[in-house]
Design an enzyme around this catalytic site. Structure first.
Site, short mmCIF file in Angstrom:
data_model
loop_
_atom_site.label_atom_id
_atom_site.label_comp_id
_atom_site.label_asym_id
_atom_site.label_seq_id
_atom_site.Cartn_x
_atom_site.Cartn_y
_atom_site.Cartn_z
N ARG A 236 -17.98 -2.83 9.29
CA ARG A 236 -16.70 -2.35 9.80
C ARG A 236 -16.83 -0.96 10.41
O ARG A 236 -17.52 -0.12 9.86
CB ARG A 236 -15.66 -2.32 8.67
CG ARG A 236 -15.11 -3.69 8.35
CD ARG A 236 -14.34 -3.73 7.08
NE ARG A 236 -13.40 -2.64 6.91
CZ ARG A 236 -12.59 -2.52 5.86
NH1 ARG A 236 -12.61 -3.44 4.90
NH2 ARG A 236 -11.77 -1.50 5.77
N ARG B 189 0.82 -1.21 0.00
CA ARG B 189 0.00 0.00 0.00
C ARG B 189 0.86 1.26 0.00
O ARG B 189 0.32 2.36 0.01
CB ARG B 189 -0.86 -0.01 1.27
CG ARG B 189 -2.35 0.14 1.03
CD ARG B 189 -2.97 0.12 2.40
NE ARG B 189 -4.38 0.33 2.43
CZ ARG B 189 -5.29 -0.63 2.42
NH1 ARG B 189 -4.95 -1.89 2.33
NH2 ARG B 189 -6.57 -0.31 2.52
P1 ADP Z 1 -10.08 -1.33 2.23
O1 ADP Z 1 -9.35 -1.94 1.08
O2 ADP Z 1 -11.53 -1.62 2.23
O3 ADP Z 1 -9.74 0.11 2.42
P2 ADP Z 1 -8.52 -2.86 4.23
O4 ADP Z 1 -9.32 -3.87 4.95
O5 ADP Z 1 -7.55 -3.29 3.21
O6 ADP Z 1 -9.59 -1.84 3.64
O7 ADP Z 1 -7.74 -1.94 5.27
C1 ADP Z 1 -8.37 -1.36 6.40
C2 ADP Z 1 -7.37 -0.47 7.13
O8 ADP Z 1 -6.27 -1.28 7.62
C3 ADP Z 1 -6.70 0.61 6.29
O9 ADP Z 1 -7.48 1.80 6.23
C4 ADP Z 1 -5.38 0.82 7.05
O10 ADP Z 1 -5.58 1.59 8.22
C5 ADP Z 1 -5.03 -0.58 7.48
N1 ADP Z 1 -4.19 -1.32 6.49
C6 ADP Z 1 -4.53 -2.43 5.79
N2 ADP Z 1 -3.54 -2.84 5.00
C7 ADP Z 1 -2.52 -1.96 5.19
C8 ADP Z 1 -1.20 -1.83 4.65
N3 ADP Z 1 -0.72 -2.70 3.73
N4 ADP Z 1 -0.42 -0.80 5.09
C9 ADP Z 1 -0.88 0.08 6.02
N5 ADP Z 1 -2.10 0.02 6.55
C10 ADP Z 1 -2.93 -0.99 6.16
#
Ligand code: ADP
Ligand code: ADP
Ligand code: ZN
Length: 214
Positions: free
Chosen positions: A161, A88
């Site tokens: 969520r 990300r």
């Molecule tokens: P979506 O794709 O629906 O935004 P995720 O379930 O992938 O949600 O992520 C939810 C939250 O978890 C993000 O908003 C962030 O705070 C955290 N998160 C998830 N994956 C990462 C990552 N690879 N790096 C940093 N934060 C992450």
């Protein structure tokens, strides 16, 4: 098979990853799901994560990278995996390159799911999941066949969520634009980036992905 599904929050990564798991016998590695499990455990780290996630910010690269590095070592990843929500940031993408290189492994595909921003907000604010089996639903776009009953497991318990509210969604989209969108360039420069039209309906997106994956 090892692949990355790239896309904004709400683009449909989780929905498609679950379908590809079944179709190809590989596992979905969702960093969001892993973090939510840590929050649910009530640990000290979980408490810190909860605050960061509810503000719509990204958690630190170091934590995420070590989480993924140990996860891919587990037996169920041997046949391959779908990275959903990771990498990300550019730092995470570079750490993943290095991790795979050290293991002598390669990514098969990096696929971006492209969706308009207005649609993202609508998708996220209407999202809910079965509390028992994790099947995803949407208030308008993916309803269970029988109202209030999970298609997959028959449960009547659903959850939403904490971060799927309009305010948090706006900050998540800012984090996405500023920190995650540049990753597409990282893979484009390597000649690896493919895209699918994430605005198409759910079955059509699955077909587009299967065409790429073979
Ligand atoms: P979506 O794709 O629906 O935004 P995720 O379930 O992938 O949600 O992520 C939810 C939250 O978890 C993000 O908003 C962030 O705070 C955290 N998160 C998830 N994956 C990462 C990552 N690879 N790096 C940093 N934060 C992450
Ligand atoms: P992500 O994992 O990228 O954050 P999800 O797969 O959880 O996104 O999808 C977000 C919401 O949008 C869910 O409620 C899901 O049912 C719905 N959804 C997913 N794909 C589509 C699509 N192609 N068209 C309409 N709604 C969709
Ligand atoms: Zn269920």
């Amino acid at each position: 098979m090892k692949l990355i599904l790239l896309g904004a929050p709400g683009a449909g990564k989780g929905t498609q990853a679950k379908r590809l798991e079944e179709a190809y016998g590989i596992v979905q590695l969702s960093t969001g799901d892993m973090l939510r499990a840590e929050v649910a455990s009530g640990s000290d780290i979980g408490k810190e994560l909860k605050a960061v996630m509810e503000a719509g910010n990204l958690v630190t690269d170091d934590l995420i990278i070590s989480m993924i590095a140990s996860r891919v070592e587990q037996d169920d990843c041997k046949k391959g995996y779908i990275l959903d929500g990771f990498p990300r940031t550019t730092a995470q993408a570079e750490a993943l390159d290095k991790m795979l290189e050290d293991k002598g492994q390669k990514l098969d595909e990096v696929i971006e799911m492209v969706v308009d921003e207005d649609a993202l907000v609508e998708r996220i604010t209407g999202r809910y999941t079965c509390a028992d089996c994790g099947q995803g639903y949407h208030d308008s776009f993916q309803k269970p066949a029988k109202e209030g009953v999970c298609d997959k497991c028959g449960s009547g318990e659903f959850s939403r969520r904490a971060d799927d509210n309009e305010e948090t969604v706006r900050s998540r989209l800012v984090s996405y634009r500023e920190q995650t969108a540049p990753i597409a360039e990282h893979y484009k420069a390597k000649g690896m980036l493919k895209t699918v039209d994430g605005m198409a309906d759910i079955d059509e997106v699955t077909n587009q992905l299967k065409k790429i994956l073979g």
